[in-house]
Scaffold this motif. Structure first.
Motif, PDB file in Angstrom:
ATOM      1  N   ALA A  58       0.982  -1.335  -0.093  1.00 17.76           N
ATOM      2  CA  ALA A  58      -0.052   0.097  -0.163  1.00 17.76           C
ATOM      3  C   ALA A  58       0.827   1.152   0.012  1.00 17.76           C
ATOM      4  CB  ALA A  58      -0.984   0.134   1.192  1.00 17.76           C
ATOM      5  N   ALA A  59       1.959   1.308   0.786  1.00 14.37           N
ATOM      6  CA  ALA A  59       3.152   2.332   0.616  1.00 14.37           C
ATOM      7  C   ALA A  59       3.537   2.525  -0.537  1.00 14.37           C
ATOM      8  CB  ALA A  59       4.163   2.397   1.670  1.00 14.37           C
ATOM      9  N   ILE A  60       3.722   1.607  -1.335  1.00 13.71           N
ATOM     10  CA  ILE A  60       4.488   1.371  -2.662  1.00 13.71           C
ATOM     11  C   ILE A  60       3.300   2.163  -3.505  1.00 13.71           C
ATOM     12  CG2 ILE A  60       5.352   0.468  -4.473  1.00 13.71           C
ATOM     13  CD1 ILE A  60       7.431   0.101  -2.263  1.00 13.71           C
ATOM     14  N   ASN A  61       2.068   1.532  -3.621  1.00 14.94           N
ATOM     15  CA  ASN A  61       1.148   2.132  -4.354  1.00 14.94           C
ATOM     16  C   ASN A  61       0.712   3.705  -4.133  1.00 14.94           C
ATOM     17  OD1 ASN A  61       0.984  -0.610  -5.499  1.00 14.94           O
ATOM     18  ND2 ASN A  61      -0.797  -0.903  -4.317  1.00 14.94           N
ATOM     19  N   SER A  62       1.278   4.074  -2.723  1.00 15.55           N
ATOM     20  CA  SER A  62       0.674   5.414  -2.639  1.00 15.55           C
ATOM     21  C   SER A  62       1.859   6.415  -2.970  1.00 15.55           C
ATOM     22  CB  SER A  62       0.346   5.637  -1.048  1.00 15.55           C
ATOM     23  OG  SER A  62      -0.632   4.700  -0.839  1.00 15.55           O
ATOM     24  N   GLY A  63       3.073   5.786  -3.372  1.00  8.42           N
ATOM     25  CA  GLY A  63       4.051   6.699  -3.871  1.00  8.42           C
ATOM     26  C   GLY A  63       5.288   6.519  -3.239  1.00  8.42           C
ATOM     27  N   ALA A  64       5.453   5.879  -2.161  1.00  9.67           N
ATOM     28  CA  ALA A  64       6.833   5.566  -1.455  1.00  9.67           C
ATOM     29  C   ALA A  64       8.016   5.297  -2.447  1.00  9.67           C
ATOM     30  CB  ALA A  64       6.616   4.716  -0.178  1.00  9.67           C
ATOM     31  N   ASP A  65       8.980   5.864  -2.368  1.00 13.19           N
ATOM     32  CA  ASP A  65      10.347   5.554  -2.920  1.00 13.19           C
ATOM     33  C   ASP A  65      11.255   4.243  -2.215  1.00 13.19           C
ATOM     34  OD1 ASP A  65      10.148   7.830  -4.841  1.00 13.19           O
ATOM     35  OD2 ASP A  65      10.385   8.940  -3.051  1.00 13.19           O
ATOM     36  N   ALA A  66      10.585   4.011  -1.124  1.00 15.66           N
ATOM     37  CA  ALA A  66      11.319   3.164  -0.223  1.00 15.66           C
ATOM     38  C   ALA A  66      10.473   2.599   1.086  1.00 15.66           C
ATOM     39  CB  ALA A  66      12.795   3.389   0.202  1.00 15.66           C
ATOM     40  N   VAL A  67      10.596   1.560   1.392  1.00 15.92           N
ATOM     41  CA  VAL A  67       9.866   1.156   2.783  1.00 15.92           C
ATOM     42  C   VAL A  67      10.758   0.428   3.596  1.00 15.92           C
ATOM     43  CG1 VAL A  67       7.531   0.819   1.772  1.00 15.92           C
ATOM     44  CG2 VAL A  67       9.145  -0.854   1.614  1.00 15.92           C
ATOM     45  N   TYR A  68      10.371   0.553   4.831  1.00 13.06           N
ATOM     46  CA  TYR A  68      11.358  -0.057   6.070  1.00 13.06           C
ATOM     47  C   TYR A  68      10.331  -1.194   6.735  1.00 13.06           C
ATOM     48  CZ  TYR A  68       9.763   3.456   9.318  1.00 13.06           C
ATOM     49  OH  TYR A  68       9.168   4.584  10.242  1.00 13.06           O
TER      50      TYR A  68
ATOM     51  N   ALA B 264      13.206   9.444  -6.499  1.00 14.85           N
ATOM     52  CA  ALA B 264      13.902   8.323  -6.579  1.00 14.85           C
ATOM     53  C   ALA B 264      13.446   6.963  -6.998  1.00 14.85           C
ATOM     54  CB  ALA B 264      14.454   8.039  -4.994  1.00 14.85           C
ATOM     55  N   SER B 265      12.371   7.002  -7.352  1.00 19.58           N
ATOM     56  CA  SER B 265      11.936   5.681  -8.006  1.00 19.58           C
ATOM     57  C   SER B 265      10.834   6.039  -9.166  1.00 19.58           C
ATOM     58  CB  SER B 265      10.894   4.950  -6.841  1.00 19.58           C
ATOM     59  OG  SER B 265       9.912   5.684  -6.705  1.00 19.58           O
ATOM     60  N   SER B 266      10.167   4.894  -9.845  1.00 20.27           N
ATOM     61  CA  SER B 266       9.539   5.184 -11.015  1.00 20.27           C
ATOM     62  C   SER B 266       7.744   5.147 -10.795  1.00 20.27           C
ATOM     63  CB  SER B 266       9.928   4.084 -11.939  1.00 20.27           C
ATOM     64  OG  SER B 266      11.217   3.854 -12.320  1.00 20.27           O
ATOM     65  N   GLY B 267       7.272   5.512 -12.018  1.00 22.68           N
ATOM     66  CA  GLY B 267       5.667   5.569 -11.654  1.00 22.68           C
ATOM     67  C   GLY B 267       5.172   6.829 -11.583  1.00 22.68           C
ATOM     68  N   THR B 268       3.710   6.750 -11.479  1.00 21.94           N
ATOM     69  CA  THR B 268       3.006   7.683 -11.151  1.00 21.94           C
ATOM     70  C   THR B 268       1.755   7.430 -10.453  1.00 21.94           C
ATOM     71  OG1 THR B 268       3.561   8.917 -13.254  1.00 21.94           O
ATOM     72  CG2 THR B 268       1.848   9.957 -12.190  1.00 21.94           C
TER      73      THR B 268
ATOM     74  N   ARG C 169      -0.605   3.110  -8.499  1.00 23.48           N
ATOM     75  CA  ARG C 169       0.742   3.437  -9.167  1.00 23.48           C
ATOM     76  C   ARG C 169       0.919   2.890 -10.354  1.00 23.48           C
ATOM     77  NH1 ARG C 169       6.073   4.040  -5.500  1.00 23.48           N
ATOM     78  NH2 ARG C 169       7.660   4.769  -7.106  1.00 23.48           N
ATOM     79  N   LYS C 170       1.141   3.632 -11.639  1.00 18.91           N
ATOM     80  CA  LYS C 170       1.514   3.064 -12.860  1.00 18.91           C
ATOM     81  C   LYS C 170       2.608   3.269 -13.410  1.00 18.91           C
ATOM     82  CE  LYS C 170      -2.906   0.943 -13.641  1.00 18.91           C
ATOM     83  NZ  LYS C 170      -3.107  -0.367 -13.931  1.00 18.91           N
ATOM     84  N   LEU C 171       3.284   2.631 -14.208  1.00 13.57           N
ATOM     85  CA  LEU C 171       4.575   2.898 -15.154  1.00 13.57           C
ATOM     86  C   LEU C 171       4.123   3.155 -16.242  1.00 13.57           C
ATOM     87  CD1 LEU C 171       6.434  -0.264 -13.658  1.00 13.57           C
ATOM     88  CD2 LEU C 171       7.075   2.142 -13.250  1.00 13.57           C
ATOM     89  N   SER C 172       4.389   4.142 -17.151  1.00 11.48           N
ATOM     90  CA  SER C 172       3.997   4.600 -18.493  1.00 11.48           C
ATOM     91  C   SER C 172       4.884   3.725 -19.379  1.00 11.48           C
ATOM     92  CB  SER C 172       4.168   6.304 -18.360  1.00 11.48           C
ATOM     93  OG  SER C 172       5.502   6.465 -18.212  1.00 11.48           O
ATOM     94  N   THR C 173       4.272   3.414 -20.446  1.00 16.28           N
ATOM     95  CA  THR C 173       4.820   2.718 -21.445  1.00 16.28           C
ATOM     96  C   THR C 173       4.307   3.385 -22.938  1.00 16.28           C
ATOM     97  OG1 THR C 173       3.091   1.179 -21.877  1.00 16.28           O
ATOM     98  CG2 THR C 173       4.816   0.775 -20.091  1.00 16.28           C
ATOM     99  N   THR C 174       5.167   2.903 -23.987  1.00 15.72           N
ATOM    100  CA  THR C 174       4.803   3.549 -25.317  1.00 15.72           C
ATOM    101  C   THR C 174       4.648   1.820 -26.035  1.00 15.72           C
ATOM    102  OG1 THR C 174       6.007   5.388 -25.418  1.00 15.72           O
ATOM    103  CG2 THR C 174       5.516   4.720 -27.566  1.00 15.72           C
TER     104      THR C 174
ATOM    105  N   TYR D 249       0.981  -1.158 -15.590  1.00 18.38           N
ATOM    106  CA  TYR D 249       1.342  -0.306 -16.733  1.00 18.38           C
ATOM    107  C   TYR D 249       0.008   0.546 -17.000  1.00 18.38           C
ATOM    108  CZ  TYR D 249       5.359  -3.565 -16.470  1.00 18.38           C
ATOM    109  OH  TYR D 249       6.260  -4.258 -16.136  1.00 18.38           O
ATOM    110  N   THR D 250       0.507   1.696 -17.844  1.00 19.50           N
ATOM    111  CA  THR D 250      -0.659   2.183 -18.589  1.00 19.50           C
ATOM    112  C   THR D 250       0.239   2.277 -20.114  1.00 19.50           C
ATOM    113  OG1 THR D 250       0.376   4.419 -18.034  1.00 19.50           O
ATOM    114  CG2 THR D 250      -1.630   3.872 -16.798  1.00 19.50           C
TER     115      THR D 250
END
Length: 624
Positions: A19-29, A274-278, A401-406, A461-462
């Motif tokens: 859930a933290a990653i999906n909300s935009g965290a660049d890292a989790v502990y 620091a990480s990818s995705g929107t 959280r999605k990674l953009s693609t072409t 992905y999107t």
């Protein structure tokens, strides 16, 4: 090269971490099976491994917390666990005990936990030279001190940005262990600081009754993010490995949006994400809507206002308005239209204690509680359980959280080829052997094909751009288009994980001098291996950790930057114009059988808490 700035989120467990990653965290502990300073937030190696896979897909990192002090009989278990964590791909360990620096370790990156009480530039520089890659700074530091540490130690710096504050310098609180053998340094703090105390002066008079005198507000320095980045902070840490998913999602999304607006604006020249995705959210995050005790910026801007949360250690929540009046079996509250069925409300009652009611029904501006309590007109009403907000945020799709693609679909000699390129430049290619036939009508079906290719659904992905390059109006069955799309994205996930670069660092034993030659119990040395580490670095005298040797009834159990004299407006330095009559010392905190004496060290501007039979000199205010 732009500097990466990170939001670091707590994960109680695998679900919370995702859930933290999906909300935009660049890292989790996250805690592993043992040694993680929160004894009820431990996780299996399998769950940590699953979180690592998920995080790495977005180029986010996973740090495992191993920040308890270790006893001799635990060192081997700890060492073999570190190898397991390295093998599953964990990015770094957060440690307190220097014994770990002596072990036969894999090339895993080590961070020094805030439990190691990182507040002096020379000690932080020592840790860097010993092979520590990042230091989690003490929360008591101000901007100027942080900048000095960054200039002198030149090491990655992490700093807490939101969440609960420990009233003590982290790692230097022994109240819990002295009271009942539950050691905070071993992950089982009893939170004595959140109890109500009476404050008694040196004449035996009670100055304050039944108040939570050591409970302080929660931290929020999100407004200072640009200044902290300029001072050298690269990681902003959210406290809360015991908090629920709603708290984590709310805090992460709030900070993600704040940091992004800086990184896309004023900070865009020098800094990057620091990480990818929107991320997209279905809720408006606001720190007051989940657990909080009211907020303070602590000492980041020096000492300037009260930081105590004396009424209650519980969550105050969001201020709604004053109670206008009680009518029959309902309350009329200012802004009552904001309230919903199921909300929890909180107020301070006549006895200066936190009290609460549960909203059975909210209608026409009237609030019908589960129990009608006597509340004085004009009382401030807070909402500490926001039912509607929780319901929205709890949904899995509230933060995505999605990674953009072409995508590019072209023809080959024997069929078709689909190429997916993601935002980080990874490329996935799928070929389909298929006879080429023109469409029946001779018209192009490009739009139909694009519609199918755009259906990325539950994948991470999107498809932000889709191009089709055909020499003729070829026909392709929908099932084949869908199959290619699924395969190209499945492959892309494998490629992203294969291309993930974990930073590695092999420890090399060092012997440069430690800044001190004598260490007292506050250095928490609890095993022979840590002792050996310090001795090799020139330390000649080492007291055992408090847990192994305390003197019941006479010990110093806490050192803190928080000051009860200041909270009482009796500080001879910062408030000398308004002090009036001085308080008669020693001041004593009493809670049932428990009794503590307070000692004020005005030079370093710190307060110490001692057990009741301790003897010490009271400082006179003569050093102006």
């Amino acid at each position: 090269m732009k500097k990466k700035i990170e939001i670091l989120a707590p994960a109680k467990d695998l679900i919370g971490g995702m859930a933290a990653i999906n909300s935009g965290a660049d890292a989790v502990y996250i805690g592993a099976p043992q040694f993680g300073a929160r004894s009820n937030a431990n996780n299996s190696i399998e769950d940590v491994a699953a979180l690592v896979q998920y995080a790495h897909l977005f180029n986010a990192q996973v740090f495992v917390v191993m920040n308890t002090i270790l006893y001799d009989n635990e060192l081997e278990t700890c060492r073999s666990m570190i190898w397991e964590l390295y093998d599953i791909g964990v990015d770094a360990l957060i440690i307190q005990d220097m014994a770990i620096m002596e072990m036969d370790l894999p090339p895993i990156v080590l961070h020094a936990s805030t439990q190691a009480n990182n507040r002096d530039a020379d000690k932080i520089k020592f840790l860097k030279d010993a092979g520590i890659k990042r230091v989690v700074l003490a929360r008591e530091l101000n901007l100027h001190q942080i900048k000095t540490i960054y200039d002198e130690a030149d090491v990655e710096l992490e700093f807490f940005v939101t969440g609960a504050l420990c009233v003590s310098f982290s790692g230097n609180c022994y109240m819990s262990v002295a009271n009942g053998e539950r050691s905070a340094n071993r992950g089982s703090c009893a939170q004595n600081c959140r109890l109500p105390y009476n404050l008694i002066d040196g004449n035996g008079e009670t100055l304050i009754r039944n108040s939570h005198l050591l409970s302080i507000k929660d931290l929020d320095i999100s407004e200072q993010i640009p200044n902290l980045i300029e001072a050298g902070i690269v990681s902003f840490k959210i406290e809360g490995r015991l908090k629920d998913v709603v708290y984590v999602k709310n805090n992460v999304s709030y900070l993600r949006q704040k940091l992004d607006s800086y990184l896309e604006g004023a900070g865009s020249e020098k800094y990057m994400k620091a990480s990818s995705g929107t991320c997209t959210y279905t809720f408006d995050s606001s720190l007051s809507r989940t657990f909080n005790r009211g907020y303070t910026d602590y000492f980041v801007n020096e000492r300037h206002s009260s930081i105590g949360s004396w009424e209650s250690p519980k969550s105050k929540g969001q201020y709604i308005g004053k109670l206008i009046r009680t009518v029959g079996n309902a309350y009329e509250i200012e802004n009552g239209e904001l309230l919903n069925n199921g909300d929890g409300l909180c107020f301070i009652n006549e006895n200066n204690e936190a009290d609460g009611i549960y909203v059975n029904k909210a209608e026409n501006g009237k609030i019908y509680p589960n129990v009608l309590k006597e509340v004085k007109d004009g009382t401030f009403i807070y909402r500490n359980n926001d039912a509607a907000f929780i319901k929205i945020v709890e949904r899995e799709d509230s933060a995505v959280r999605k990674l953009s693609t072409t995508l590019l679909l072209t023809e080959t000699e024997t069929g078709f080829e689909l190429i997916a390129t993601d935002e980080d430049g990874n490329v996935s290619i799928v070929n389909l052997e298929h006879a080429k036939e023109q469409t029946k009508t001779g018209e192009s079906i490009e739009e139909n094909i694009k519609t199918q290719l755009a259906k990325t659904g539950f994948t991470p992905y999107t498809a932000n751009e889709i191009n089709i390059m055909f020499s003729q109006n070829w026909f392709l069955p929908i099932s084949k288009i869908n199959e290619m799309r699924r395969t190209v994205y499945d492959q892309l996930t494998e490629i992203r994980l294969a291309n993930y670069k974990r930073e590695e660092h092999q420890m090399v034993k060092t012997s440069h001098p430690y800044p001190e030659t004598k260490l007292d119990f506050m250095y928490n040395v609890s095993n022979k291996t840590a002792r050996k580490f310090y001795e090799r670095h020139g330390v000649t005298e080492i007291e055992k950790a408090f847990e192994l040797q305390w003197d019941p009834g006479k010990s110093r159990v806490m050192t803190t930057k928080y000051c009860i004299k200041y909270e009482l407006k009796k500080c001879p330095i910062h408030q000398k114009d308004i002090v009036g009559v001085k308080v008669k010392e020693p001041l004593v905190l009493k809670q049932g059988e428990l009794e503590y004496k307070l000692k004020f060290n005005c030079k370093p501007c710190e307060m110490e808490i001692w057990e009741k039979d301790a003897e010490f000199e009271i400082e006179e205010d003569h050093f102006h």
